[in-house]
Design an enzyme around this catalytic site. Structure first.
Site, PDB file in Angstrom:
ATOM      1  N   ASP A   1       2.947  -0.763  -6.642  1.00  0.00           N
ATOM      2  CA  ASP A   1       2.132  -0.792  -7.869  1.00  0.00           C
ATOM      3  C   ASP A   1       1.647  -2.196  -8.208  1.00  0.00           C
ATOM      4  O   ASP A   1       0.910  -2.382  -9.182  1.00  0.00           O
ATOM      5  CB  ASP A   1       2.926  -0.200  -9.044  1.00  0.00           C
ATOM      6  CG  ASP A   1       4.198  -0.991  -9.326  1.00  0.00           C
ATOM      7  OD1 ASP A   1       4.458  -2.019  -8.643  1.00  0.00           O
ATOM      8  OD2 ASP A   1       4.944  -0.590 -10.243  1.00  0.00           O
ATOM      9  N   ASP A   6       8.647 -13.510   6.327  1.00  0.00           N
ATOM     10  CA  ASP A   6       7.630 -13.675   5.280  1.00  0.00           C
ATOM     11  C   ASP A   6       8.197 -14.430   4.084  1.00  0.00           C
ATOM     12  O   ASP A   6       7.444 -14.819   3.192  1.00  0.00           O
ATOM     13  CB  ASP A   6       7.069 -12.322   4.830  1.00  0.00           C
ATOM     14  CG  ASP A   6       8.153 -11.309   4.509  1.00  0.00           C
ATOM     15  OD1 ASP A   6       8.985 -11.048   5.391  1.00  0.00           O
ATOM     16  OD2 ASP A   6       8.173 -10.798   3.382  1.00  0.00           O
ATOM     17  N   LYS A  32       2.949 -13.642 -10.005  1.00  0.00           N
ATOM     18  CA  LYS A  32       3.709 -12.598  -9.318  1.00  0.00           C
ATOM     19  C   LYS A  32       3.871 -11.438 -10.304  1.00  0.00           C
ATOM     20  O   LYS A  32       4.402 -11.635 -11.403  1.00  0.00           O
ATOM     21  CB  LYS A  32       5.070 -13.178  -8.913  1.00  0.00           C
ATOM     22  CG  LYS A  32       5.882 -12.315  -7.983  1.00  0.00           C
ATOM     23  CD  LYS A  32       7.004 -13.149  -7.373  1.00  0.00           C
ATOM     24  CE  LYS A  32       7.997 -12.294  -6.619  1.00  0.00           C
ATOM     25  NZ  LYS A  32       9.115 -13.098  -6.093  1.00  0.00           N
ATOM     26  N   ARG A  41       3.696 -19.176   5.100  1.00  0.00           N
ATOM     27  CA  ARG A  41       5.004 -18.717   5.580  1.00  0.00           C
ATOM     28  C   ARG A  41       4.990 -18.632   7.096  1.00  0.00           C
ATOM     29  O   ARG A  41       3.916 -18.635   7.709  1.00  0.00           O
ATOM     30  CB  ARG A  41       5.271 -17.299   5.044  1.00  0.00           C
ATOM     31  CG  ARG A  41       5.047 -17.164   3.561  1.00  0.00           C
ATOM     32  CD  ARG A  41       4.432 -15.803   3.209  1.00  0.00           C
ATOM     33  NE  ARG A  41       3.986 -15.795   1.815  1.00  0.00           N
ATOM     34  CZ  ARG A  41       4.721 -15.372   0.796  1.00  0.00           C
ATOM     35  NH1 ARG A  41       5.908 -14.877   1.027  1.00  0.00           N
ATOM     36  NH2 ARG A  41       4.271 -15.452  -0.433  1.00  0.00           N
ATOM     37  N   ARG A  91       1.780  -7.983  -4.586  1.00  0.00           N
ATOM     38  CA  ARG A  91       1.907  -8.054  -6.045  1.00  0.00           C
ATOM     39  C   ARG A  91       1.829  -9.492  -6.529  1.00  0.00           C
ATOM     40  O   ARG A  91       2.387  -9.850  -7.557  1.00  0.00           O
ATOM     41  CB  ARG A  91       3.199  -7.421  -6.501  1.00  0.00           C
ATOM     42  CG  ARG A  91       4.433  -8.029  -5.888  1.00  0.00           C
ATOM     43  CD  ARG A  91       5.613  -7.651  -6.713  1.00  0.00           C
ATOM     44  NE  ARG A  91       6.839  -8.061  -6.050  1.00  0.00           N
ATOM     45  CZ  ARG A  91       8.031  -7.907  -6.587  1.00  0.00           C
ATOM     46  NH1 ARG A  91       8.143  -7.367  -7.771  1.00  0.00           N
ATOM     47  NH2 ARG A  91       9.094  -8.300  -5.942  1.00  0.00           N
TER      48      ARG A  91
HETATM   49  P1  AMP Z   1       9.298  -9.338  -1.443  1.00  0.00           P
HETATM   50  O1  AMP Z   1      10.477  -8.428  -1.304  1.00  0.00           O
HETATM   51  O2  AMP Z   1       8.949  -9.658  -2.862  1.00  0.00           O
HETATM   52  O3  AMP Z   1       9.389 -10.549  -0.584  1.00  0.00           O
HETATM   53  O4  AMP Z   1       8.056  -8.486  -0.906  1.00  0.00           O
HETATM   54  C1  AMP Z   1       7.871  -8.050   0.403  1.00  0.00           C
HETATM   55  C2  AMP Z   1       6.493  -7.476   0.555  1.00  0.00           C
HETATM   56  O5  AMP Z   1       6.343  -6.296  -0.247  1.00  0.00           O
HETATM   57  C3  AMP Z   1       5.377  -8.416   0.127  1.00  0.00           C
HETATM   58  O6  AMP Z   1       4.275  -8.219   0.963  1.00  0.00           O
HETATM   59  C4  AMP Z   1       5.086  -7.968  -1.284  1.00  0.00           C
HETATM   60  O7  AMP Z   1       3.785  -8.309  -1.658  1.00  0.00           O
HETATM   61  C5  AMP Z   1       5.291  -6.464  -1.184  1.00  0.00           C
HETATM   62  N1  AMP Z   1       5.685  -5.891  -2.482  1.00  0.00           N
HETATM   63  C6  AMP Z   1       6.892  -5.992  -3.100  1.00  0.00           C
HETATM   64  N2  AMP Z   1       6.883  -5.333  -4.271  1.00  0.00           N
HETATM   65  C7  AMP Z   1       5.656  -4.795  -4.421  1.00  0.00           C
HETATM   66  C8  AMP Z   1       5.021  -4.001  -5.420  1.00  0.00           C
HETATM   67  N3  AMP Z   1       5.653  -3.618  -6.528  1.00  0.00           N
HETATM   68  N4  AMP Z   1       3.727  -3.651  -5.206  1.00  0.00           N
HETATM   69  C9  AMP Z   1       3.073  -4.016  -4.100  1.00  0.00           C
HETATM   70  N5  AMP Z   1       3.607  -4.758  -3.130  1.00  0.00           N
HETATM   71  C10 AMP Z   1       4.889  -5.141  -3.271  1.00  0.00           C
HETATM   72 MG    MG Z   2       8.374 -12.111  -0.140  1.00  0.00          MG
END
Ligand code: AMP
Ligand code: MG
Length: 495
Positions: free
Chosen positions: A134, A261, A122, A192, A102
């Site tokens: 989404d 990550d 983001k 990362r 996202r």
């Molecule tokens: P985060 O928790 O933001 O560090 O995200 C962890 C992983 O999940 C990353 O690869 C994000 O790109 C993916 N991700 C988190 N939220 C979404 C979303 N709403 N749609 C698609 N990918 C997501």
């Molecule tokens: Mg992340």
């Protein structure tokens, strides 16, 4: 005669200077991506003009509509080349192939001082890495990242920054219907530990070397000519992480999702999801609603950083030595230095928090004895250190406890060994012990007003208070107060 500079300035009045080095890397590392076209009307929620100035960008030349269109990804800045970055990660210990699901990297902008910084959206829609998500983000979490990252910056802690938040005019659906939003994030880079893990998992050794060289050139250029540059690179990343996590511990910051990550090779704090600052001192404090085992509790952060660094070291093994056994020995030896390195940063920071410019053998015990008392008495982490910085015996019933009094006498005795005038000692303490941190209840109050009533006044007041965390003023006194009553606060990620 055509004045070329004037033409360029006309087409690019904001002053973007993109140089998209990442998108010139091997294609294995990214996928082309475009921000989703919006049917709703984007609106600016907040622009960070001070950061824009530092970046050599002039947001003032745009109308609010133009800024909303720009930061909603509907009118890409000239020279940008949007991509989604590939990466993997150990999430709560388990390995997964991920990528920007996202987020979209517009490219790297060159600042007036010559530094390259990532400009990233983001919440701008689906990418090749979205899996079942989404690709969107809600207003609350994006404003939360804005607040916390700017607070970290003001505290002097390495961090990604926030340039803008806009609403998309479109809803996102989580447990409820929420306003969609896009955050524009500025980072030294978004490389990362997980970026390295991605190539290592594919056993793509040649691209791994390319990525390592790129990252060395970008973040640790002084190592480029070193004969053992990959080992030196690992050591430098470890050093930056040890320093960073020590800074977190010293202000009571809990990241909440220290997955690999979410660990940046640059040494910046990144990805503010379910993060929060601790109120009462309790090493087992966890805020994330999904961290049931307390893996990412406050007291575990230093050890988790080492665990993540071990995953990083594993990716570098093929670059460390031709024989795996030898590479493992080299990496193990280097990683073994982390606990000492971390403790040095932490103890140096704790000495500063207690006004100690010199080092004496009993200092660690002095710090630990204070922390033991703070834990026993459930003392507020931030306010205790700030109270100690006020050049007088701290007032209030809490400090009448004989255990504290005994500690205080020890500390005063230790302070008497310092040679600088005592007034300078207390002033130095006030420059490292913040009065104002983004306390959960104040952050939530500002977010609720913004989300539910389009009222940004609390947000702006909170940001103003957080901009000078080492200063006190009657105006901002309420931001120093811990929440009343129960502190079993929970934050939610992925929203
Ligand atoms: P985060 O928790 O933001 O560090 O995200 C962890 C992983 O999940 C990353 O690869 C994000 O790109 C993916 N991700 C988190 N939220 C979404 C979303 N709403 N749609 C698609 N990918 C997501
Ligand atoms: Mg992340």
């Amino acid at each position: 005669m055509v004045n070329l500079e004037a033409v360029v300035a006309d087409q690019n009045p904001v002053g973007w200077r993109f140089d998209n080095t990442y998108s010139r890397l091997p294609e294995a590392l990214f996928a082309p991506a475009k921000p989703a076209a919006l049917v709703g009307s984007p609106r600016v929620v907040i622009l960070n003009h001070r950061l824009a100035d530092e970046l050599g960008l002039d947001l003032g030349v745009m109308s609010s509509e133009a800024a909303a269109t720009l930061f909603a990804g509907q009118d890409l800045p000239s020279g940008s080349q949007p991509i989604a970055q590939a990466y993997a990660g150990h999430q709560y210990g388990g390995f997964t192939m991920l990528g920007d699901g996202r987020a979209i990297l517009l490219g790297e902008h060159r600042t007036p001082s010559g530094q390259l910084v990532d400009i990233q959206f983001k919440g701008s829609g689906r990418t090749q890495f979205s899996r079942r998500g989404d690709g969107r983000a809600a207003l609350g979490p994006m404003l939360r990242e804005y607040i916390i990252s700017e607070a970290m910056y003001a505290l002097g802690i390495p961090t990604t920054r926030s340039l803008a938040v806009v609403t998309t005019g479109e809803p996102v659906y989580r447990e409820t219907r929420l306003q969609g939003a896009i955050l524009t994030r500025v980072a030294a880079s978004h490389i990362r530990v997980g970026t390295f893990e991605y190539l290592a998992a594919k056993q793509d050794e040649s691209n791994l070397r390319v990525l390592a060289d790129y990252t060395i050139n970008r973040h640790y250029p002084e190592l480029a000519v070193s004969p053992h540059r990959y080992l030196e690179f690992f050591r430098a990343v470890m050093d930056h992480q040890a320093a960073l996590i020590a800074r977190w511990q010293l202000v009571g910051f809990i990241h909440g999702v220290m997955n690999t990550d979410n660990m940046a090779i640059s040494g910046e704090s990144i990805d503010y999801g379910p993060c929060a600052f601790m109120n009462a001192y309790r090493p087992d404090t966890v805020f994330s609603s999904i961290d049931h085992a307390g893996r990412y509790a406050y007291g575990n952060q230093p050890a988790i950083a080492q665990w993540n660094l071990a995953r990083f070291a594993e990716t570098l093994l093929p670059l460390l030595a031709p024989q795996q056994a030898e590479a493992v020995a080299i990496a193990t030896e280097a990683l073994g230095q982390y606990p000492t390195l971390f403790e040095q940063y932490w103890l140096t920071g704790m000495r500063a928090k207690l006004g100690l410019q010199t080092a004496e053998p009993g200092d660690l015990e002095l710090v630990q004895s204070l922390l033991t008392w703070m834990q026993k008495s459930q003392s507020d982490f931030t306010n205790t250190f700030r109270d100690l910085s006020e050049a007088k015996s701290p007032p209030g019933n809490r400090y009448q406890d004989p255990d504290f009094q005994a500690w205080y006498a020890d500390w005063q005795r230790r302070l008497s060994h310092e040679t600088q005038p005592i007034a300078l000692t207390y002033a130095a303490m006030r420059s490292v012990n913040p009065a104002i941190i983004p306390r959960n209840h104040r952050v939530e109050e500002a977010l609720a007003a913004a989300e539910n009533h389009n009222d940004l006044s609390l947000l702006h007041r909170l940001l103003a208070a957080l901009a000078t965390p080492y200063e006190t003023s009657p105006d901002f006194a309420k931001y120093q107060e811990p929440p009343s009553g129960d502190d079993s606060y929970r934050t939610f990620c992925g929203t």
